[in-house]
Design a protein around this motif. Structure first.
Motif, PDB file in Angstrom:
ATOM      1  N   SER A  74      20.566 -13.441 -22.611  1.00 30.87           N
ATOM      2  CA  SER A  74      20.746 -14.871 -22.828  1.00 30.87           C
ATOM      3  C   SER A  74      21.904 -15.116 -23.783  1.00 30.87           C
ATOM      4  O   SER A  74      22.757 -15.972 -23.540  1.00 30.87           O
ATOM      5  CB  SER A  74      19.457 -15.474 -23.377  1.00 30.87           C
ATOM      6  OG  SER A  74      19.637 -16.830 -23.679  1.00 30.87           O
ATOM      7  N   THR A  75      21.950 -14.365 -24.861  1.00 30.24           N
ATOM      8  CA  THR A  75      23.034 -14.485 -25.828  1.00 30.24           C
ATOM      9  C   THR A  75      24.361 -14.112 -25.185  1.00 30.24           C
ATOM     10  O   THR A  75      25.380 -14.790 -25.393  1.00 30.24           O
ATOM     11  CB  THR A  75      22.760 -13.571 -27.038  1.00 30.24           C
ATOM     12  OG1 THR A  75      21.490 -13.916 -27.583  1.00 30.24           O
ATOM     13  CG2 THR A  75      23.836 -13.695 -28.091  1.00 30.24           C
ATOM     14  N   LEU A  76      24.363 -13.056 -24.388  1.00 29.48           N
ATOM     15  CA  LEU A  76      25.580 -12.633 -23.700  1.00 29.48           C
ATOM     16  C   LEU A  76      26.053 -13.711 -22.735  1.00 29.48           C
ATOM     17  O   LEU A  76      27.257 -14.014 -22.664  1.00 29.48           O
ATOM     18  CB  LEU A  76      25.320 -11.328 -22.932  1.00 29.48           C
ATOM     19  CG  LEU A  76      26.479 -10.754 -22.134  1.00 29.48           C
ATOM     20  CD1 LEU A  76      27.598 -10.319 -23.069  1.00 29.48           C
ATOM     21  CD2 LEU A  76      26.011  -9.581 -21.284  1.00 29.48           C
ATOM     22  N   THR A 103      15.586  -7.487 -24.480  1.00 29.55           N
ATOM     23  CA  THR A 103      16.637  -7.427 -23.466  1.00 29.55           C
ATOM     24  C   THR A 103      16.926  -8.808 -22.905  1.00 29.55           C
ATOM     25  O   THR A 103      18.082  -9.186 -22.717  1.00 29.55           O
ATOM     26  CB  THR A 103      16.222  -6.471 -22.333  1.00 29.55           C
ATOM     27  OG1 THR A 103      15.923  -5.189 -22.889  1.00 29.55           O
ATOM     28  CG2 THR A 103      17.311  -6.325 -21.296  1.00 29.55           C
ATOM     29  N   THR A 104      15.887  -9.584 -22.647  1.00 32.46           N
ATOM     30  CA  THR A 104      16.066 -10.950 -22.149  1.00 32.46           C
ATOM     31  C   THR A 104      16.849 -11.780 -23.156  1.00 32.46           C
ATOM     32  O   THR A 104      17.773 -12.526 -22.788  1.00 32.46           O
ATOM     33  CB  THR A 104      14.698 -11.602 -21.874  1.00 32.46           C
ATOM     34  OG1 THR A 104      13.995 -10.809 -20.914  1.00 32.46           O
ATOM     35  CG2 THR A 104      14.843 -13.007 -21.355  1.00 32.46           C
ATOM     36  N   ARG A 142      30.877 -19.733 -23.239  1.00 36.79           N
ATOM     37  CA  ARG A 142      31.725 -20.277 -24.284  1.00 36.79           C
ATOM     38  C   ARG A 142      33.157 -19.764 -24.135  1.00 36.79           C
ATOM     39  O   ARG A 142      34.125 -20.523 -24.232  1.00 36.79           O
ATOM     40  CB  ARG A 142      31.159 -19.919 -25.662  1.00 36.79           C
ATOM     41  CG  ARG A 142      31.861 -20.608 -26.809  1.00 36.79           C
ATOM     42  CD  ARG A 142      31.207 -20.344 -28.171  1.00 36.79           C
ATOM     43  NE  ARG A 142      31.160 -18.930 -28.504  1.00 36.79           N
ATOM     44  CZ  ARG A 142      30.025 -18.214 -28.540  1.00 36.79           C
ATOM     45  NH1 ARG A 142      28.870 -18.773 -28.281  1.00 36.79           N
ATOM     46  NH2 ARG A 142      30.057 -16.935 -28.836  1.00 36.79           N
ATOM     47  N   LYS A 143      33.311 -18.468 -23.840  1.00 38.49           N
ATOM     48  CA  LYS A 143      34.653 -17.889 -23.671  1.00 38.49           C
ATOM     49  C   LYS A 143      35.355 -18.496 -22.463  1.00 38.49           C
ATOM     50  O   LYS A 143      36.561 -18.767 -22.512  1.00 38.49           O
ATOM     51  CB  LYS A 143      34.577 -16.361 -23.520  1.00 38.49           C
ATOM     52  CG  LYS A 143      34.229 -15.642 -24.784  1.00 38.49           C
ATOM     53  CD  LYS A 143      35.346 -15.785 -25.806  1.00 38.49           C
ATOM     54  CE  LYS A 143      35.004 -15.016 -27.070  1.00 38.49           C
ATOM     55  NZ  LYS A 143      36.013 -15.210 -28.098  1.00 38.49           N
TER      56      LYS A 143
END
Length: 189
Positions: free
Chosen positions: A116-118, A111-112, A124-125
């Motif tokens: 982090s990826t999210l 989940t962490t 970036r977006k």
């Protein structure tokens, strides 16, 4: 004798049985003789006496148990605390707990990593959006509107920091407020 409301299948009201009357018991065993029936009744009476004696012995043992615990200073609260601690340790040493703990740790790590990826993707977006021509046009329009409002409200050269605006407002209000002075008036007798 108590009676009860009759149901659909009851042919007569129920009667309360007396515990001491064993002669009303219908032992319709044709293979049992009168002697066997008396032996069974004697054995039943002995068992009831033994049960009564055991209850009395148990009550006295429980009383002695309570007295000894009181002398040792063992309270119900300390016993409860010890039982909970022992239960917690037993649970932690169980294989089910260890498997569940391992699974939850793994799920937490995944989940962490996902968050982090999210977060990276969102950053970036936002960066892509900020560099887009439509966002730059919007940003320029907002800046022009803010500058226009500052000019109309404060006149040319207006602006500055929030503290500057507060201090100039405080100066203006102190100059507009007349100060009252006491005039010398003679005291009346």
């Amino acid at each position: 004798m108590e009676t009860r409301q009759q149901g659909f299948l009851d042919s007569e009201p129920l009667k309360e049985a007396d515990e001491n009357t064993t002669s009303d018991v219908n032992l319709s065993n044709p293979l049992m003789t009168e002697e066997e029936r008396e032996e069974i009744q004697l054995e039943l009476a002995k068992l009831e006496d033994e049960i009564s004696t055991l209850r009395q012995v148990l009550a006295s043992k429980e009383k002695r148990h309570t007295e000894l615990k009181h002398k040792l200073g063992i309270t119900s609260l300390s016993e409860l605390r010890n039982n909970l601690s022992r239960g917690w340790l037993d649970m932690q040493s169980s294989t089910a707990y260890k498997r569940t703990s391992g699974t939850l740790t793994s799920a937490g790590q995944k989940t962490t990593a996902a968050f982090s990826t999210l977060g990276s993707a969102i950053n970036r977006k936002f960066g892509d959006m900020r560099n887009s021509p439509s966002f730059r046009t919007f940003e320029e329009k907002v800046e022009n509107t803010v500058t226009s409002i500052k000019t109309k409200v404060g006149g040319p050269g207006a602006g500055g920091s929030f503290e500057d605006v507060l201090s100039s407002t405080a100066k203006a209000s102190s100059q507009d407020t007349p100060t009252s002075t006491l005039t010398d008036t003679p005291e009346r007798p």
